[in-house]
Scaffold this motif. Structure first.
Motif, PDB file in Angstrom:
ATOM      1  N   UNK A 299      25.408 -13.340 -20.681  1.00 49.98           N
ATOM      2  CA  UNK A 299      25.476 -12.933 -19.280  1.00 49.98           C
ATOM      3  C   UNK A 299      25.816 -11.451 -19.264  1.00 49.98           C
ATOM      4  N   UNK A 300      24.994 -10.690 -18.571  1.00 53.30           N
ATOM      5  CA  UNK A 300      25.180  -9.239 -18.516  1.00 53.30           C
ATOM      6  C   UNK A 300      25.250  -8.785 -17.071  1.00 53.30           C
ATOM      7  N   UNK A 301      25.909  -7.664 -16.868  1.00 53.96           N
ATOM      8  CA  UNK A 301      26.058  -7.081 -15.535  1.00 53.96           C
ATOM      9  C   UNK A 301      24.981  -6.026 -15.310  1.00 53.96           C
ATOM     10  N   UNK A 302      24.463  -5.984 -14.076  1.00 51.05           N
ATOM     11  CA  UNK A 302      23.463  -4.968 -13.740  1.00 51.05           C
ATOM     12  C   UNK A 302      23.957  -3.571 -14.109  1.00 51.05           C
ATOM     13  N   UNK A 303      25.229  -3.297 -13.831  1.00 52.55           N
ATOM     14  CA  UNK A 303      25.759  -1.948 -14.061  1.00 52.55           C
ATOM     15  C   UNK A 303      25.658  -1.528 -15.522  1.00 52.55           C
ATOM     16  N   UNK A 304      25.606  -2.479 -16.438  1.00 52.14           N
ATOM     17  CA  UNK A 304      25.516  -2.127 -17.861  1.00 52.14           C
ATOM     18  C   UNK A 304      24.128  -1.626 -18.245  1.00 52.14           C
ATOM     19  N   UNK A 305      23.156  -1.759 -17.361  1.00 60.41           N
ATOM     20  CA  UNK A 305      21.790  -1.344 -17.674  1.00 60.41           C
ATOM     21  C   UNK A 305      21.382  -0.042 -16.998  1.00 60.41           C
ATOM     22  N   UNK A 306      22.279   0.544 -16.215  1.00 65.16           N
ATOM     23  CA  UNK A 306      21.922   1.763 -15.470  1.00 65.16           C
ATOM     24  C   UNK A 306      21.514   2.900 -16.394  1.00 65.16           C
ATOM     25  N   UNK A 307      22.191   3.050 -17.531  1.00 70.75           N
ATOM     26  CA  UNK A 307      21.864   4.142 -18.449  1.00 70.75           C
ATOM     27  C   UNK A 307      20.427   4.035 -18.948  1.00 70.75           C
ATOM     28  N   UNK A 308      19.960   2.804 -19.205  1.00 73.03           N
ATOM     29  CA  UNK A 308      18.602   2.603 -19.690  1.00 73.03           C
ATOM     30  C   UNK A 308      17.573   2.621 -18.565  1.00 73.03           C
ATOM     31  N   UNK A 309      17.979   2.155 -17.402  1.00 73.42           N
ATOM     32  CA  UNK A 309      17.057   2.063 -16.267  1.00 73.42           C
ATOM     33  C   UNK A 309      17.787   2.484 -14.993  1.00 73.42           C
ATOM     34  N   UNK A 310      17.773   3.790 -14.675  1.00 69.13           N
ATOM     35  CA  UNK A 310      18.524   4.294 -13.519  1.00 69.13           C
ATOM     36  C   UNK A 310      18.170   3.644 -12.185  1.00 69.13           C
ATOM     37  N   UNK A 311      16.941   3.125 -12.049  1.00 73.34           N
ATOM     38  CA  UNK A 311      16.548   2.497 -10.779  1.00 73.34           C
ATOM     39  C   UNK A 311      17.388   1.263 -10.459  1.00 73.34           C
ATOM     40  N   UNK A 312      18.018   0.684 -11.462  1.00 75.84           N
ATOM     41  CA  UNK A 312      18.878  -0.482 -11.239  1.00 75.84           C
ATOM     42  C   UNK A 312      20.059  -0.101 -10.354  1.00 75.84           C
ATOM     43  N   UNK A 313      20.434   1.160 -10.371  1.00 76.69           N
ATOM     44  CA  UNK A 313      21.538   1.627  -9.529  1.00 76.69           C
ATOM     45  C   UNK A 313      21.350   1.296  -8.064  1.00 76.69           C
ATOM     46  N   UNK A 314      20.107   1.257  -7.602  1.00 77.97           N
ATOM     47  CA  UNK A 314      19.837   0.895  -6.202  1.00 77.97           C
ATOM     48  C   UNK A 314      20.280  -0.529  -5.899  1.00 77.97           C
ATOM     49  N   UNK A 315      20.184  -1.413  -6.904  1.00 78.57           N
ATOM     50  CA  UNK A 315      20.589  -2.811  -6.703  1.00 78.57           C
ATOM     51  C   UNK A 315      22.099  -2.961  -6.597  1.00 78.57           C
ATOM     52  N   UNK A 316      22.802  -1.910  -6.960  1.00 78.39           N
ATOM     53  CA  UNK A 316      24.260  -1.925  -6.866  1.00 78.39           C
ATOM     54  C   UNK A 316      24.760  -1.174  -5.638  1.00 78.39           C
ATOM     55  N   UNK A 317      23.848  -0.493  -4.950  1.00 78.30           N
ATOM     56  CA  UNK A 317      24.261   0.323  -3.796  1.00 78.30           C
ATOM     57  C   UNK A 317      23.394   0.009  -2.574  1.00 78.30           C
ATOM     58  N   UNK A 318      22.352   0.775  -2.380  1.00 80.39           N
ATOM     59  CA  UNK A 318      21.555   0.684  -1.156  1.00 80.39           C
ATOM     60  C   UNK A 318      20.765  -0.613  -1.023  1.00 80.39           C
ATOM     61  N   UNK A 319      20.443  -1.262  -2.144  1.00 82.72           N
ATOM     62  CA  UNK A 319      19.670  -2.507  -2.102  1.00 82.72           C
ATOM     63  C   UNK A 319      20.439  -3.657  -2.743  1.00 82.72           C
ATOM     64  N   UNK A 320      21.755  -3.655  -2.570  1.00 83.62           N
ATOM     65  CA  UNK A 320      22.593  -4.636  -3.271  1.00 83.62           C
ATOM     66  C   UNK A 320      22.337  -6.075  -2.855  1.00 83.62           C
ATOM     67  N   UNK A 321      21.746  -6.299  -1.693  1.00 86.01           N
ATOM     68  CA  UNK A 321      21.456  -7.673  -1.268  1.00 86.01           C
ATOM     69  C   UNK A 321      20.091  -8.166  -1.761  1.00 86.01           C
ATOM     70  N   UNK A 322      19.330  -7.319  -2.431  1.00 88.55           N
ATOM     71  CA  UNK A 322      17.980  -7.679  -2.861  1.00 88.55           C
ATOM     72  C   UNK A 322      17.980  -8.725  -3.978  1.00 88.55           C
ATOM     73  N   UNK A 323      18.907  -8.625  -4.910  1.00 92.00           N
ATOM     74  CA  UNK A 323      18.941  -9.533  -6.058  1.00 92.00           C
ATOM     75  C   UNK A 323      20.400  -9.844  -6.401  1.00 92.00           C
ATOM     76  N   UNK A 324      20.714 -11.137  -6.480  1.00 92.55           N
ATOM     77  CA  UNK A 324      22.064 -11.555  -6.861  1.00 92.55           C
ATOM     78  C   UNK A 324      22.169 -11.759  -8.366  1.00 92.55           C
TER      79      UNK A 324
END
Length: 184
Positions: free
Chosen positions: A43-68
């Motif tokens: 089990x991994x956290x989205x935030x752990x992948x931001x360095x490899x894929x910066x677009x994931x940051x949107x899922x933690x901020x502006x689009x946080x309700x898009x994917x649980x």
């Protein structure tokens, strides 16, 4: 969409079995990441992948309700990714839902359909929802909460669930109605 006859009882038995395999009482709280580890599903956290894929940051901020949460399949191996911008109750629910897909041996499917819309199989999603709820709060746990008259806040904290999940499981398990009948 109705679930097949006996499914709800089966998932409660499976949830109790998973607890027993982890050395827990049927009414004990279950930490989803502990079950995933036992099942050898990282089990991994989205935030752990931001360095490899910066677009994931949107899922933690502006689009946080898009994917649980989501499951990534690599051959026979699964990885669960959880949106760690959500509160812990929701993260536990989301992880449990993805674990439920694995326990129910749901086959992997495409994330998007041919039109680019999210692919959705209502039947398997409903099955995963039922098992996820039971993994977090078995019928035995719901009955224990009702018998002990634990406050909703204390039950939420003890079982690591949201108010919505607690209410749903207390209602669907029949614990509230059972308690009301025994009090009369």
């Amino acid at each position: 969409m109705p679930l097949r006859h006996g499914f709800k009882a089966e998932v409660n038995r499976l949830s109790v079995q998973m607890r027993r395999e982890l050395g827990l009482h049927p009414a004990s709280p279950l930490v989803p990441t502990r079950l995933a580890e036992y099942l050898m599903i990282p089990v991994k956290a989205f935030s752990s992948a931001i360095a490899e894929e910066p677009r994931i940051g949107r899922l933690l901020t502006t689009e946080r309700e898009a994917v649980s949460a989501l499951t990534v399949h690599a051959g026979p191996r699964r990885q669960i990714w959880v949106n760690d911008s959500h509160d812990m109750g929701r993260q536990n629910s989301s992880a449990s839902h993805e674990i439920a897909h694995a326990l129910l041996m749901h086959p992997p499917g495409p994330a998007l359909d041919l039109r680019g819309c999210r692919h959705w199989d209502g039947e398997i999603e409903e099955e995963a929802d039922w098992l996820a709820g039971n993994l977090l709060i078995t019928n035995e746990a719901a009955w224990s909460i009702a018998r002990s008259e634990l406050s909703p806040e204390a039950a939420m904290l003890r079982y690591g669930v949201s108010r919505q999940m607690l209410t749903w499981r207390m209602n669907k398990s029949g614990a509230r109605a059972r308690r009301a009948r025994s009090a009369s």
